[in-house]
Design an enzyme around this catalytic site. Structure first.
Site, mmCIF file in Angstrom:
data_model
loop_
_atom_site.group_PDB
_atom_site.id
_atom_site.type_symbol
_atom_site.label_atom_id
_atom_site.label_comp_id
_atom_site.label_asym_id
_atom_site.label_seq_id
_atom_site.Cartn_x
_atom_site.Cartn_y
_atom_site.Cartn_z
ATOM 1 N NE ARG A 79 -1.654 -2.186 3.306
ATOM 2 C CZ ARG A 79 -1.660 -2.755 4.273
ATOM 3 N NH1 ARG A 79 -2.962 -2.627 5.081
ATOM 4 N NH2 ARG A 79 -0.726 -3.430 5.302
ATOM 5 C CB SER A 129 -6.526 0.616 -18.875
ATOM 6 O OG SER A 129 -7.799 0.555 -18.776
ATOM 7 C CD GLN A 130 -6.390 -7.081 -18.547
ATOM 8 O OE1 GLN A 130 -7.761 -7.529 -17.806
ATOM 9 N NE2 GLN A 130 -5.745 -7.953 -18.681
ATOM 10 N NE ARG A 131 -13.345 0.581 -17.369
ATOM 11 C CZ ARG A 131 -13.766 1.751 -16.799
ATOM 12 N NH1 ARG A 131 -13.237 2.558 -15.787
ATOM 13 N NH2 ARG A 131 -14.872 2.443 -17.040
ATOM 14 N NE ARG A 183 -12.138 -4.852 -17.599
ATOM 15 C CZ ARG A 183 -11.758 -4.170 -16.544
ATOM 16 N NH1 ARG A 183 -10.682 -3.964 -16.358
ATOM 17 N NH2 ARG A 183 -12.888 -3.540 -15.801
ATOM 18 C CB ALA A 221 14.411 4.565 0.536
ATOM 19 C CG ASN A 263 7.709 -3.741 4.347
ATOM 20 O OD1 ASN A 263 7.922 -4.561 5.064
ATOM 21 N ND2 ASN A 263 6.641 -3.450 3.634
ATOM 22 N NE ARG A 268 5.174 -9.272 -1.907
ATOM 23 C CZ ARG A 268 4.020 -9.945 -1.894
ATOM 24 N NH1 ARG A 268 4.008 -11.296 -2.146
ATOM 25 N NH2 ARG A 268 2.891 -9.314 -1.691
HETATM 26 C C1 LIG Z 1 5.139 -15.148 1.064
HETATM 27 C C2 LIG Z 1 4.032 -14.192 1.274
HETATM 28 C C3 LIG Z 1 2.853 -14.687 1.304
HETATM 29 C C4 LIG Z 1 1.410 -13.964 1.152
HETATM 30 N N1 LIG Z 1 0.351 -14.664 1.208
HETATM 31 C C5 LIG Z 1 -0.672 -13.911 1.171
HETATM 32 C C6 LIG Z 1 -2.006 -14.590 1.359
HETATM 33 O O1 LIG Z 1 -1.948 -15.941 1.486
HETATM 34 N N2 LIG Z 1 -3.064 -13.731 1.312
HETATM 35 C C7 LIG Z 1 -2.992 -12.460 1.287
HETATM 36 O O2 LIG Z 1 -4.131 -11.644 1.370
HETATM 37 N N3 LIG Z 1 -1.641 -11.823 1.362
HETATM 38 C C8 LIG Z 1 -0.797 -12.321 1.133
HETATM 39 N N4 LIG Z 1 0.329 -11.803 1.303
HETATM 40 C C9 LIG Z 1 0.492 -10.341 0.876
HETATM 41 C C10 LIG Z 1 0.895 -9.636 2.529
HETATM 42 O O3 LIG Z 1 -0.050 -10.075 3.477
HETATM 43 C C11 LIG Z 1 0.909 -8.243 2.662
HETATM 44 O O4 LIG Z 1 -0.387 -7.658 2.168
HETATM 45 C C12 LIG Z 1 1.991 -7.815 1.477
HETATM 46 O O5 LIG Z 1 3.186 -8.542 1.521
HETATM 47 C C13 LIG Z 1 2.373 -6.176 1.677
HETATM 48 O O6 LIG Z 1 2.987 -6.069 2.693
HETATM 49 P P1 LIG Z 1 2.923 -4.769 3.585
HETATM 50 O O7 LIG Z 1 1.448 -4.722 4.104
HETATM 51 O O8 LIG Z 1 4.027 -5.063 4.833
HETATM 52 O O9 LIG Z 1 3.272 -3.645 2.692
HETATM 53 P P2 LIG Z 1 2.415 -2.145 2.756
HETATM 54 O O10 LIG Z 1 1.048 -2.099 2.497
HETATM 55 O O11 LIG Z 1 3.394 -1.392 1.889
HETATM 56 O O12 LIG Z 1 2.607 -1.571 4.169
HETATM 57 C C14 LIG Z 1 3.962 -1.303 4.475
HETATM 58 C C15 LIG Z 1 3.749 -1.221 6.054
HETATM 59 O O13 LIG Z 1 3.082 -0.251 6.466
HETATM 60 C C16 LIG Z 1 2.625 -0.578 7.651
HETATM 61 N N5 LIG Z 1 1.028 -0.645 7.420
HETATM 62 C C17 LIG Z 1 0.378 -0.384 6.136
HETATM 63 N N6 LIG Z 1 -0.918 -0.245 6.303
HETATM 64 C C18 LIG Z 1 -1.180 -0.397 7.352
HETATM 65 C C19 LIG Z 1 -2.479 -0.748 8.080
HETATM 66 N N7 LIG Z 1 -3.815 -0.444 7.423
HETATM 67 N N8 LIG Z 1 -2.397 -0.736 9.656
HETATM 68 C C20 LIG Z 1 -1.427 -0.958 10.162
HETATM 69 N N9 LIG Z 1 -0.005 -0.769 9.711
HETATM 70 C C21 LIG Z 1 -0.150 -0.710 8.100
HETATM 71 C C22 LIG Z 1 2.719 -2.025 8.234
HETATM 72 O O14 LIG Z 1 3.801 -2.017 8.981
HETATM 73 C C23 LIG Z 1 3.015 -2.539 6.864
HETATM 74 O O15 LIG Z 1 4.352 -3.603 6.737
HETATM 75 C C24 LIG Z 1 1.961 -12.559 1.122
HETATM 76 C C25 LIG Z 1 2.954 -12.094 1.109
HETATM 77 C C26 LIG Z 1 4.082 -12.762 1.081
HETATM 78 C C27 LIG Z 1 5.364 -11.959 0.987
#
Ligand SMILES: Cc1cc2nc3c(=O)[nH]c(=O)nc-3n(C[C@H](O)[C@H](O)[C@H](O)COP(=O)(O)OP(=O)(O)OC[C@H]3O[C@@H](n4cnc5c(N)ncnc54)[C@H](O)[C@@H]3O)c2cc1C
Length: 259
Positions: free
Chosen positions: A82, A90-92, A166, A183, A188, A193
């Site tokens: 996020r 876009s596929q639209r 689509r 950065a 993260n 990843r």
């Molecule tokens: C090996 C692997 C398997 C996965 N399997 C699944 C799966 O089965 N199903 C699934 O749905 N997803 C899955 N994911 C996705 C994972 O759950 C995360 O959505 C994705 O990796 C994004 O990570 P993030 O939230 O740290 O990143 P970002 O969204 O960039 O967020 C960065 C950091 O900001 C903070 N943050 C952001 N938004 C919030 C918030 N709303 N509240 C509190 N803190 C916040 C957190 O500290 C977060 O780590 C998988 C990911 C990996 C790497």
């Protein structure tokens, strides 16, 4: 085929982050913030922040990538990050007849599977084309009956048709995007990843992105890579069991030593 370019970044990213650190920890005036910051002193500030676990100043440095040759499946994964900005083809608006598609490496060297996969993609493309054409024809006829001029009706009908056609496109369908992350978010992203638990496609992309940003800001990405690069493997019982090999791989990627 996966293609990634680092098309822009904050100029002197480590200096900007160092200036933010200076502002936090010294009495420097605004006029003095950037003054006297050499590449070496900037790196010292960046490393100090990393040692303190003070990550927010690293949000002032942003990196923009252009990416193509990745699947819609990867798109679903990367957009879960996020703290990033995305622009996606876009596929639209873009008709995807004879679309390009990504083939999982596990199929390579398996002619039986490769052939079935290729056929499935061709069938999807044919379904897409048929749906798009039939939908367009119907929409155009109705729009003209409603009084729209022919050229305008066809243009509008085309967009309405591909918007619905689509839905039959597969996850394998190639897409292209622009991604900007700061950065902190990139570190993260790399932690999650580059790990062997991540799927092969997004892992290959993450590794390529790291290969591109590391020379631009080596101190900012000194500990970048899967969690085990910066400390013990955080994956617990899901650990791949090859921590040393993974660490060696990322050292080599950063040019620190041969693999
Ligand atoms: C090996 C692997 C398997 C996965 N399997 C699944 C799966 O089965 N199903 C699934 O749905 N997803 C899955 N994911 C996705 C994972 O759950 C995360 O959505 C994705 O990796 C994004 O990570 P993030 O939230 O740290 O990143 P970002 O969204 O960039 O967020 C960065 C950091 O900001 C903070 N943050 C952001 N938004 C919030 C918030 N709303 N509240 C509190 N803190 C916040 C957190 O500290 C977060 O780590 C998988 C990911 C990996 C790497």
């Amino acid at each position: 085929m996966l293609k990634v370019q680092l098309i822009a970044h904050t100029p002197e990213p480590e200096k900007v982050v160092a200036a933010a650190a200076k502002l936090c920890y010294s009495g420097a005036s605004l006029d003095d913030l950037m003054a006297g910051l050499t590449p070496e002193s900037s790196r010292r500030f960046v490393r100090m922040l990393a040692d303190l676990g003070h990550e927010s100043p690293t949000e002032h440095a942003s990196f923009t990538f252009a990416i193509e040759g990745v699947s819609r499946s990867l798109l679903a994964q990367i957009t879960r990050h996020r703290i990033a900005s995305f622009s996606v083809q876009s596929q639209r608006y873009v008709r995807l007849e004879d679309f390009d598609y990504v083939t999982p490496p596990a199929l390579e060297g398996r002619p039986d599977l490769e052939e079935g996969y290729r056929q499935a993609m061709e069938e999807e493309a044919a379904h897409y084309k048929k749906l798009a054409d039939l939908l367009k024809e119907g929409h155009a006829r109705r729009l003209m009956e409603e009084g729209l001029e022919e050229k305008e009706a066809h243009k509008k009908a085309e967009k309405m048709a591909i918007e619905d056609a689509r839905f039959v496109l597969p996850n394998a369908c190639e897409t292209k995007m622009m991604v900007t992350m700061n950065a902190r978010s990139l570190n993260n992203f790399f932690r999650l990843r580059c790990c062997r638990r991540a799927q092969w496609e997004i892992r290959a992309l993450a590794e390529e992105m790291l290969r591109l940003v590391y020379p631009v800001a080596p101190a900012l990405f000194e500990k970048a890579g899967p969690g085990c690069v910066a400390g013990p493997c955080p994956e617990g019982k899901m650990c791949c069991g090859e921590t040393e090999a993974v660490r060696a791989r990322y050292k080599a990627l950063k040019g620190e030593e041969d693999q």
